[in-house]
Structures are given as structure tokens and as C-alpha cells.
Design an enzyme around this catalytic site. Structure first.
Site, short mmCIF file in Angstrom:
data_model
loop_
_atom_site.label_atom_id
_atom_site.label_comp_id
_atom_site.label_asym_id
_atom_site.label_seq_id
_atom_site.Cartn_x
_atom_site.Cartn_y
_atom_site.Cartn_z
N CYS A 165 8.72 16.10 26.79
CA CYS A 165 8.71 14.67 27.10
C CYS A 165 9.52 13.92 26.04
O CYS A 165 9.04 13.67 24.93
CB CYS A 165 7.26 14.16 27.13
SG CYS A 165 7.14 12.39 27.32
N CYS A 168 8.03 10.64 24.99
CA CYS A 168 6.88 10.77 24.08
C CYS A 168 7.32 11.19 22.69
O CYS A 168 6.84 10.66 21.70
CB CYS A 168 5.91 11.82 24.61
SG CYS A 168 5.58 11.74 26.36
N ASP A 169 8.20 12.17 22.60
CA ASP A 169 8.46 12.80 21.30
C ASP A 169 9.87 12.57 20.76
O ASP A 169 10.14 12.93 19.62
CB ASP A 169 8.20 14.30 21.42
CG ASP A 169 6.78 14.58 21.86
OD1 ASP A 169 5.87 14.02 21.24
OD2 ASP A 169 6.57 15.31 22.83
#
Ligand code: NAP
Length: 478
Positions: A165, A168-169
Site C-alpha cells: 500500500c 499507507c507506507d
């Protein structure tokens, strides 16, 4: 980024490993509809049920909000020129919470379709307690899970260099070199998102062409100076030095020549597999594991519906997932003969919405963090969280409560990793929520993750009065 929260995603491993479950009493509450999963299809089903007069119970699952929240940008949702997946699912959640939707933070671990009411076996995501829920109707909205490469080193560096992701990261890799693997729309989107953050992005494609080769989205991506597309290339393994990921080994599939590619992170975007393990032998599945439908969104079992990615292998779009959820709800309402109006639904005693955090100081810049650590007379616990992170939402109320119970013994503050990149990088946050414990001199003692671990530490501190005992205990956690 998810982050630690990846841990939660990996909790899908619970599926299939049946836990010791209590039996139900016949007098237990039977829910008219239980929705298994809280992604966009499940939430849209809930919205339509609520408006039609039925209050469903929504079992959130291991990844509250579903995979859509990983999508940095959606451009085909009616009425929204551009909206992130996170924003979209959050808006729908707020909408249904206002209508009185009931959410249960739990994972479905087994199901019994042998008779109605159906039995849904769940494990609570907070205290891991098993529970049996009785359902007159079930809407299965458990989606799919990211496919994995299964190469050496992938497991070891999962959430610590290997992710699925970018939204997300990706923020952990400002001005660094990263790679994305995959040849579909997701890979293009992930690479595009990362190209705005990272110094260099390598898009690794195993064929000589991407699926979305001719799309404007890909053409724009390919023009970016910091993006390199490596065709006919597969990844052999993750490279490491002294326990740190330092790159990947790639192979040209035409001449079988391998070479290292030094990247700090690898983002996998290679498709998804449906989360149907617990339905094997209980519902008809197609050869790829997707649930087969019989009447609209109903399966071959009366009152059991399947919506979203778990039943739709071809078109995986937010719109389709939402519309399948709405279809299932309408079928249930039709069968139920509900004629209630929305006015009857507006409950006065609505469930409080989870996740809002008001009690903890939010650190607004690195200097403020320095000052807190320099001036503190007590140990300081710093919660690194993100607003979209499901497990963070469960941890926050505990931290807020214990912050007041433990006032004078410790101080708890929070850091939003989406805003505080410098702090996130400085403290090497690689998953969320992460709690960093500092001693009363501002020295880092330990990093802790997991609701139960953190709850255990806070409960232990409640039993201690003496500051020497507290210091000794915290130092023992190193
Ligand atoms: P996908 O279309 O199934 O593509 C997966 C890609 O990963 C394929 O190119 C596949 O290669 C590659 N792959 C699979 N296993 C691999 C491995 N072991 N090593 C290297 N590469 C591997 O998945 P997706 O991109 O997640 O898209 C899923 C669906 O959602 C699609 O229908 C897509 O259109 C849709 N989607 C739409 C949007 C949008 O905004 N409109 C955004 C995201 C997704 P091969 O080509 O060689 O099989």
C-alpha cells in the site's frame, strides 16, 4: 505503512483456524441482517438497509474500511472529481453511523449455514474473545486480499521494506529509491503516487507490456523523469545486509541474467485473491475461489448474499462494489417486506462513533516533541498513529483513558504519521500503531505494538505508585 497495521491484515490467518467457540443460547438476539465486512460494498448495503428500516450488524473484519482505503485517488465516483479511497469510505461510515449502524470490531472465523438463523463465529479484534452471532440474513462483503510474490525475504521484510500500500507506507520513503511490482491498474496508480514522494521509482513488469499500457494514466506516468519501467523482469529475492533490506534481485526473463536493484522499499501490486477460505464446502465457489451468485446478489443459500470483490472477479471498481451492496440490501428489504420509513430509523440513542480522539496532546512539530522530552518529569509514551488506520482507532480510546488514570505517573502524547514525516523518519516508524516509550530523561526505552501488549503495560503501571518501581519496570521492557 500499514503498517503495523499490516499485522491486522495478516490476521486473515485466523480464517480457517477455528477457535474454541462457546455455544449459543436460543434466546440470544437474532440480527435481521449481519454484514460480514466493512468495505464499501458492506457499508453501502448497510446504508440501504438502514434507510429501508432494518438495522444490520456490521462485522468490521481485520481491515476496517476495506482495500479501497488504500486507493490514493478515485476519479470515477459520481459527484466527486477526485477523492481518496480513505475519504470516501470515511464519509460513508459517518453517514451510516448517523443512521444508527452498529459496528462490531471482530473477525469472522467460521460460519454455520446448516439452518436459519445462521451462526457467524467471530473473534473480537480488541480482546480476542470468541462470540457467536445469529443472523437471519448474511451479506458476505469480505473482499479480497493482496496477492503476494512468495519470494525469499518477502516475509522477513513485510511491513519493514516490503509493502502493498503506497498510500499507507510510501510516506516513509521520501527522496529514496523504491520499486513497484505489477502490471495492472493498481501498479500504475501505486507507482504514480510514489513518484511524487520518492527520488526514483522502478516499475517492474513481468511481461513486455502493462495491462493499462494505452491509458492516459500510464502515458503520464511513463513521462515522469524519476520513473523507470523495467519490462520482462521478475523479482527473485529481497537483498539484505546486516538484517536491513538493501534492495531486490531482479532477473531479465528473456536472458535469465540477474542483477541487484538497490531500493529501500518494494511495493507489491499484483492483484488480489478472494477471502473465501471459510466458505469452502459451504457455498459454491468458482475455480478462482470467488463466490458464485444465483439470484441477483443472492447465493444458492436463501438469505445469504455476496457483494463486492468476493463475488466479482472481473470488475473491481468502487462503484460496482457499492452497487452490489445496494442490490443485496434491496433484495433483503424486498423479501422482508419492510415498509418502514427513514423517520422510524433515526434512533435517538445512537451509538457513539469510534475513533475520535480528543484527550491526548497532538505533537505538531519536531521541536515540540524535543521540548516535551526535555522538560518531562515523568516517562513519556508517544503513540504514532494515522487517522485511516483501523487498529489505531481502537488503541486511541484506551490511551486516552489511561492517560487520565496514569496522570502524574506517565504522559501520553500522539503523533500523526501522515503529518509528521520528520518524526516518523527519525523514530523509524515502520508500522502502526507504534507506541514509543521514553524514560523520564527523554531517552527512548522501547517500541511497542499490539493492543494487548500496550494494554498490559498500562495496566501494570496502574498497580505501581513508586517512581523507582515504574522506572525499573519500564527499563525491563527494553
Ligand atoms: P490485476 O489487474 O489483476 O493485475 C495484476 C498484475 O500483477 C498483472 O499485470 C499480473 O501480471 C501481475 N502479477 C501477478 N502475479 C505476479 C507475480 N507473481 N509477479 C509479477 N507480476 C505479477 O490487478 P490490479 O491491478 O490490482 O487490478 C484489479 C482490478 O481492479 C482490475 O480490474 C483493475 O482494472 C481494477 N482497478 C481499477 C482501478 C481504477 O482506478 N480504475 C484502480 C485499481 C484497480 P500478468 O499481466 O502477467 O498476469
Amino acid at each position: 505503512m500499514m503498517i503495523f497495521w499490516r499485522a491486522v491484515i495478516t490476521c486473515l490467518c485466523l480464517i480457517g483456524s477455528r477457535v474454541d467457540l462457546p455455544s449459543t443460547s436460543p434466546k440470544e438476539n437474532i440480527h435481521p441482517v449481519v454484514i460480514l465486512g466493512s468495505g464499501i460494498s458492506g457499508q453501502t448495503a448497510a446504508l440501504n438497509l438502514l434507510r429501508g428500516g432494518l438495522t444490520p450488524l456490521i462485522i468490521e473484519g481485520p481491515d476496517a474500511g476495506g482495500v479501497l482505503k488504500q486507493s490514493p485517488q478515485i476519479e470515477n465516483w459520481p459527484g466527486e472529481k477526485k477523492i481518496s479511497g480513505w475519504e470516501l469510505v470515511s464519509k460513508i461510515r459517518t453517514q451510516i453511523e448517523e443512521l444508527g449502524a452498529q459496528f462490531l470490531p471482530a473477525e469472522v472465523v467460521d460460519i454455520d449455514f446448516s439452518q436459519r438463523p445462521y451462526k457467524v463465529f467471530v473473534q473480537n479484534s480488541i480482546d480476542a474473545k470468541p462470540q457467536v452471532i445469529l443472523a437471519e440474513n448474511c451479506i458476505i462483503a469480505m473482499g479480497s486480499s493482496p496477492r503476494r510474490l512468495h519470494i525469499p525475504g518477502e516475509e522477513k521484510f513485510w511491513t519493514n521494506g516490503v509493502y502493498n500500500c503506497a498510500l499507507c507506507d510510501g510516506g516513509f520513503f521520501h527522496q529514496q529509491k523504491v520499486a513497484v511490482v505489477g502490471g495492472g491498474d493498481s501498479a500504475i496508480i501505486e507507482a504514480d503516487y510514489l513518484s511524487n514522494i520518492a527520488q526514483e521509482v522502478y516499475l517492474i513488469v513481468r511481461r513486455d507490456m502493462l495491462k493499462g499500457h494505452g491509458t492516459a494514466r500510464f502515458q503520464n506516468l511513463a513521462k515522469k523523469p524519476n520513473v523507470t519501467v523495467l519490462y520482462n523482469t521478475q523479482i527473485e529475492k529481497i537483498l539484505e545486509t546486516d538484517g536491513e533490506m538493501v534492495g531486490i534481485e531482479i532477473q531479465d526473463v528473456k536472458n535469465h541474467v540477474t542483477r541487484p536493484l538497490l531500493v529501500k522499499a518494494l511495493f507489491e501490486a499484483i492483484g488480489h485473491v478472494p477471502n473465501t477460505a471459510i466458505f469452502q464446502g459451504k457455498l459454491p465457489l468458482d475455480p478462482e475461489g470467488y463466490i458464485r451468485l444465483k439470484r441477483g446478489n443472492e447465493t444458492s443459500l436463501s438469505g445469504v448474499f455476496a457483494v463486492g470483490d468476493i463475488a466479482h472477479p472481473l470488475i473491481k471498481q468502487a462503484l460496482n462494489a457499492a452497487s452490489s451492496g445496494a442490490n443485496a440490501a434491496i433484495q433483503i428489504l424486498h423479501d422482508h417486506g419492510s415498509s418502514q420509513t427513514i423517520a422510524h430509523l433515526m434512533k435517538k440513542d445512537r451509538a457513539p462513533s469510534q475513533g475520535s480522539s480528543v484527550g491526548l496532546l497532538e505533537v505538531s512539530n519536531p521541536q515540540e516533541m524535543e521540548t516535551i522530552l526535555q522538560e518531562t518529569k515523568t516517562p513519556v509514551f508517544v503513540d504514532f498513529y494515522a487517522p485511516w488506520c483501523g487498529p489505531c482507532r481502537y488503541l486511541m480510546p484506551l490511551l486516552e483513558e489511561k492517560s487520565s488514570v496514569l496522570q502524574g505517573k506517565i504522559r501520553i502524547v500522539k503523533v500523526n504519521v501522515d503529518r509528521q514525516h520528520e518524526l516518523t523518519e527519525k523514530y523509524q516508524i515502520r508500522s502502526m500503531p507504534t507506541l514509543i516509550l521514553f524514560d523520564r530523561h527523554g531517552k527512548e526505552i522501547a517500541k511497542k505494538q499490539g493492543y494487548t501488549t500496550i494494554q498490559g503495560i498500562l495496566q501494570k503501571l496502574e498497580t505501581m505508585e513508586n517512581s523507582d518501581d515504574i522506572d525499573r519496570y519500564l527499563n525491563s521492557l527494553q
